[in-house]
Enzyme design. Structure first.
Site, PDB file in Angstrom:
ATOM      1  N   GLY A  63      18.422 -56.972  30.803  1.00 45.32           N
ATOM      2  CA  GLY A  63      19.655 -57.742  30.628  1.00 45.32           C
ATOM      3  C   GLY A  63      19.454 -59.125  30.052  1.00 45.32           C
TER       4      GLY A  63
ATOM      5  N   GLY B 261      22.432 -61.651  26.951  1.00 44.09           N
ATOM      6  CA  GLY B 261      23.070 -62.957  26.973  1.00 44.09           C
ATOM      7  C   GLY B 261      23.767 -63.286  28.272  1.00 44.09           C
ATOM      8  N   LYS B 262      23.818 -62.339  29.206  1.00 38.46           N
ATOM      9  CA  LYS B 262      24.606 -62.596  30.424  1.00 38.46           C
ATOM     10  C   LYS B 262      23.946 -63.610  31.365  1.00 38.46           C
ATOM     11  CE  LYS B 262      22.978 -58.438  32.884  1.00 38.46           C
ATOM     12  NZ  LYS B 262      23.454 -57.137  33.433  1.00 38.46           N
TER      13      LYS B 262
ATOM     14  N   TYR C 275      15.405 -42.673  41.616  1.00 36.72           N
ATOM     15  CA  TYR C 275      16.652 -43.403  41.407  1.00 36.72           C
ATOM     16  C   TYR C 275      17.704 -43.056  42.449  1.00 36.72           C
ATOM     17  CZ  TYR C 275      14.751 -44.307  36.701  1.00 36.72           C
ATOM     18  OH  TYR C 275      13.969 -44.683  35.633  1.00 36.72           O
TER      19      TYR C 275
ATOM     20  N   LEU D 116      16.570 -54.106  26.532  1.00 41.63           N
ATOM     21  CA  LEU D 116      17.272 -55.387  26.623  1.00 41.63           C
ATOM     22  C   LEU D 116      16.605 -56.315  27.632  1.00 41.63           C
ATOM     23  CD1 LEU D 116      21.026 -54.260  26.543  1.00 41.63           C
ATOM     24  CD2 LEU D 116      19.614 -55.102  24.656  1.00 41.63           C
TER      25      LEU D 116
ATOM     26  N   LEU E 191      18.261 -60.016  27.190  1.00 37.25           N
ATOM     27  CA  LEU E 191      18.656 -60.073  25.786  1.00 37.25           C
ATOM     28  C   LEU E 191      20.146 -59.843  25.572  1.00 37.25           C
ATOM     29  CD1 LEU E 191      15.567 -58.204  24.301  1.00 37.25           C
ATOM     30  CD2 LEU E 191      16.169 -60.604  23.927  1.00 37.25           C
TER      31      LEU E 191
ATOM     32  N   SER F 219      14.045 -50.504  29.232  1.00 42.98           N
ATOM     33  CA  SER F 219      14.331 -51.943  29.246  1.00 42.98           C
ATOM     34  C   SER F 219      14.327 -52.559  27.854  1.00 42.98           C
ATOM     35  CB  SER F 219      13.350 -52.701  30.152  1.00 42.98           C
ATOM     36  OG  SER F 219      13.605 -52.429  31.501  1.00 42.98           O
TER      37      SER F 219
END
Length: 352
Positions: free
Chosen positions: A240, A244-245, A53, A237, A242, A235
């Protein structure tokens, strides 16, 4: 916040983990430190990082920077004893060690390098980011081919690496060990080899797991239950989706998809943003709205309904995104919503 023990180890962590993979690229050091402080205020003490990372994108020149940023936070007086730190050694990649696979000697050196960047004397959970023999993670499942593998070579490698991990634990450098992006066969053999050698058993496996991606639910779940291994779900979401963005085809500035496209990628969230993935996402958003839930909160809370040990890893680029996540912690998914989620899963079983 509840505390849980990772597998059969003695490492106790918060039931939610804060991921740090954007620290150093999309998230500046000061903002990363602020996120850790905010997470601690909410009871989250478990922090996950990796030598690879930051990501989005991964670059040779930034390898290890997230650990360095986390290290500057840990170096503040009293901070180290407030948290549990997990990190990982990369699998074969041209971004580090010229693509060489890790062995016992490389693992020992990588642990020392991570300790130096983290400015600490111990790592609570040390993980193997992906197996040297290959993995079906990262959408490689569609063409996965294990036919060139040698079982004896795999077993010899496991024994060599476990020897290094055992020595590091005896030296007090690490407390527990884990896998990432592994298969059911791999997890089983790592555990069996550890038992045979008297080496540390795998306490955790960090694999992708979300409402949209549930490969873990069958064989891996069975192995983990029987071997007492905790899933660290990354992950949750779906990068991302999930949240909604990206609804309605949106591509917010600074988002993962936008950054990927700007740096020459497809902007498809690592293969997740498919027509089927978008349709499934919209269905889960509609379900959340029908039951009066924020879809992000539903996605995280649902993980605690699973019939195996799981710790979701949440992460955010900005602190306001983290605040939205934190606002949903502690909510329980009612039985009618859980059953509705099960029905949707059958309708959209494998959208990417």
């Amino acid at each position: 916040m509840k505390r849980v023990t990772l597998g059969g180890s003695d490492v106790e962590v918060s039931e939610i983990c804060l991921g740090t993979m954007t620290f150093g690229n999309q998230t500046a050091q000061a903002d990363g430190h602020a996120q850790i402080d905010r997470a601690l205020d909410a009871g989250i003490t478990f922090l996950d990082t990796a030598e690879m990372y930051p990501v989005n994108p991964v670059r040779r020149e930034t390898i290890g920077l997230t650990e360095t940023i986390l290290g500057t936070w840990l170096a503040r007086r009293g901070n180290r004893d407030r948290v549990e730190v997990a990190t990982k050694i990369m699998g074969p990649s041209q971004m580090v060690r010229d693509g060489a696979p890790f062995d016992g000697a490389i693992v020992a050196a990588a642990i020392d390098a991570s300790l130096e960047r983290l400015q600490t004397d111990r790592i609570d959970l040390y993980q193997l980011h992906w197996p040297v023999r290959g993995s079906y993670a990262f959408r490689q499942n569609w063409g996965y081919d294990p036919s060139k593998q040698s079982k004896q070579q795999n077993l010899d490698h496991m024994a060599d690496v476990l020897g290094a991990l055992s020595a590091a634990r005896q030296a007090g450098k690490i407390r527990a060990v884990g896998l990432s992006n592994e298969s059911a066969w791999g997890l089983t053999l790592w555990c069996d080899t550890a038992d045979r050698l008297g080496a540390p058993r795998m306490a955790s496996i960090q694999n992708e797991y979300s409402l949209l991606y549930r490969l873990y639910d069958t064989d891996l779940a069975e192995v983990a239950v029987n071997e007492d291994v905790t899933l660290l779900a990354y992950s949750p979401l779906a990068a991302g989706l999930l949240s909604g963005k990206y609804s309605g085809g949106a591509m917010p500035d600074g988002s993962r998809a936008a950054v990927d496209r700007a740096t020459g990628g497809l902007g498809n969230l690592g293969g997740r943003k498919t027509p089927q993935g978008v349709a499934a996402t919209e269905a889960y958003h509609a379900l959340a709205a029908e039951h009066g839930w924020d879809p992000m909160h539903m996605a995280i809370a649902w993980q605690s309904t699973r019939p195996f040990k799981v710790v979701p890893i949440i992460g955010a680029t900005r602190i306001d995104q983290l605040d939205r996540l934190l606002a949903g912690l502690g909510k329980a998914v009612p039985d009618d919503l859980r059953k509705a989620i099960d029905r949707l899963h059958k309708q959209y079983p494998m959208p990417y």
